[in-house]
Design an enzyme around this catalytic site. Structure first.
Site, mmCIF file in Angstrom:
data_model
loop_
_atom_site.group_PDB
_atom_site.id
_atom_site.type_symbol
_atom_site.label_atom_id
_atom_site.label_comp_id
_atom_site.label_asym_id
_atom_site.label_seq_id
_atom_site.Cartn_x
_atom_site.Cartn_y
_atom_site.Cartn_z
ATOM 1 N N HIS A 60 0.853 -1.204 0.000
ATOM 2 C CA HIS A 60 0.000 0.000 0.000
ATOM 3 C C HIS A 60 0.884 1.248 0.000
ATOM 4 O O HIS A 60 0.651 2.212 0.733
ATOM 5 C CB HIS A 60 -0.926 0.023 1.220
ATOM 6 C CG HIS A 60 -1.818 -1.164 1.339
ATOM 7 N ND1 HIS A 60 -3.091 -1.197 0.822
ATOM 8 C CD2 HIS A 60 -1.614 -2.373 1.922
ATOM 9 C CE1 HIS A 60 -3.645 -2.368 1.078
ATOM 10 N NE2 HIS A 60 -2.762 -3.108 1.737
ATOM 11 N N TYR A 330 3.735 -5.521 9.194
ATOM 12 C CA TYR A 330 3.574 -4.083 9.440
ATOM 13 C C TYR A 330 4.715 -3.572 10.321
ATOM 14 O O TYR A 330 5.246 -2.482 10.089
ATOM 15 C CB TYR A 330 2.228 -3.814 10.114
ATOM 16 C CG TYR A 330 1.049 -3.752 9.166
ATOM 17 C CD1 TYR A 330 0.392 -2.552 8.918
ATOM 18 C CD2 TYR A 330 0.583 -4.894 8.529
ATOM 19 C CE1 TYR A 330 -0.695 -2.495 8.053
ATOM 20 C CE2 TYR A 330 -0.498 -4.858 7.670
ATOM 21 C CZ TYR A 330 -1.135 -3.650 7.433
ATOM 22 O OH TYR A 330 -2.214 -3.608 6.567
#
Length: 355
Positions: A60, A330
């Site tokens: 992303h 993440y």
């Protein structure tokens, strides 16, 4: 008074407590049990696929910050004791993004659109969500995700994956072929504002009495769906979606209704490639309103990892193996970005040479 006798069974039970805790930590750390894909390994695979772009998220990568609020109507409080479901209005920080690890990619691609959220309750508890506009995921396990990144790496000469490598991968992963078929046929929203965004993974809501409910949820837009013409995607401006949402919000807010879907007995909770059948019970829990968006270097979202395993009391993980891998990935991505120095917003910048 005589000291009570302590039996062997009692001593054994006491000794078992720290042993169990240590075993749990060892399992969570990957020191015991079957070998698992690490967050760093997934981040490496993402870099292998999209190339290294120092300062940007590994997935992303191209995004835009936004702010808004979530107005809970109280209906969700029967399913979860999370404070965010009590009637009231709660601040939201979020991010729109498109799929892939290249921050300079054009918006004219048939890829998923994403919305990430951080909701904050009055007691300070945080709930982070990572949502896509597709209701299913292309793989069911972290290992398959790594294999997918390697199989879909673009050949510099053609800009497309090696057909032979891709064919071999799809032969082993029909779930990815099903996802590709879905993406090819499904409408591609013409705006971030008119797409429905899905949790994809299953979670558990814990109600005030301690009962657990397997759930997924979605954010359904008030704006009517408009579709991009997939035959003309190459003609779109590089930052079409990001420019459109900023222009739209300049004229008024965008809204979505949070719809919680409850699993029926037998529904799959550990495989994000499988959608639940239609007709499941749903509960509308509130309305998300987004009123402002802007570049990441001026926005509050830049340094937030939208790890969907950061949950408030009353929301818990399911048995989906993807969730644990997402948490590690993440974290690995954030550590690398922090060491590199966060990159500026790629929106509005010229594509990198050769991209």
């Amino acid at each position: 008074m005589a000291r009570p006798k302590t039996g062997f069974g009692t001593l054994a039970a006491i000794a078992a407590v720290p042993a169990a805790l240590l075993a749990g930590f060892a399992w969570a750390g990957g020191w015991i049990g079957p070998a698992r894909t690490s967050g760093g390994g997934v981040a490496n695979a993402l870099e292998y696929n999209a190339g290294k772009h120092p300062g940007y998220r590994r997935a992303h990568a191209k995004g835009l910050c936004f702010t808004g609020r979530f107005d809970a109507n109280g209906a969700g409080a029967a399913l979860s004791k999370a404070g965010i479901f009590a009637t009231g209005s709660y601040p939201v920080i979020g991010r729109f993004s498109t799929g892939g690890g290249n921050p300079f990619a054009t918006d004219g691609r048939n890829v998923f659109h994403a919305m990430a959220l951080q909701l904050t309750a009055p007691d300070g508890q945080i709930w982070r969500m990572a949502l896509d506009h597709t209701p299913i995921f292309p793989v069911a396990t972290p290992e398959a995700f790594v294999a997918l990144q390697r199989a879909t790496r673009p050949d510099p000469a053609t800009g497309k994956p090696d057909p032979a490598v891709m064919k071999a991968y799809l032969a082993k992963h029909p779930e990815t072929k099903a996802y590709q078929d879905y993406l090819a046929k499904a409408p591609l929203p013409g705006s971030f504002a008119n797409g429905t965004y899905y949790s994809i993974n299953a979670f558990r809501f814990i109600d005030p009495a301690g009962g657990a409910h397997a759930v997924r949820w979605s954010f359904v837009p008030e704006a009517p769906l408009t579709e991009l013409d997939k035959a003309k995607l190459a003609d779109l401006p590089t930052d079409y979606l990001f420019d459109e949402i900023q222009a739209r919000l300049a004229h008024g807010p965008a809204r979505w209704h949070m719809i919680v879907t409850l699993a029926a007995p037998g529904d799959t909770t550990n495989n994000a490639t499988i959608a639940w059948p239609a007709g499941r019970r749903t509960v509308e829990a509130g309305v998300l309103t987004i009123d402002r968006a802007g570049a990441e270097e001026q926005g509050a979202c830049r340094d937030i990892t939208f790890d969907p395993t950061i949950l408030p009391d009353g929301v818990a993980l399911s048995d989906d193996p993807i969730l644990g891998a997402r948490a590690g990935t993440y974290a690995a991505s954030f550590r690398r970005r922090a060491a590199e120095g966060p990159g500026p917003s790629a929106v509005g910048k010229a594509p990198a040479k050769g991209k």
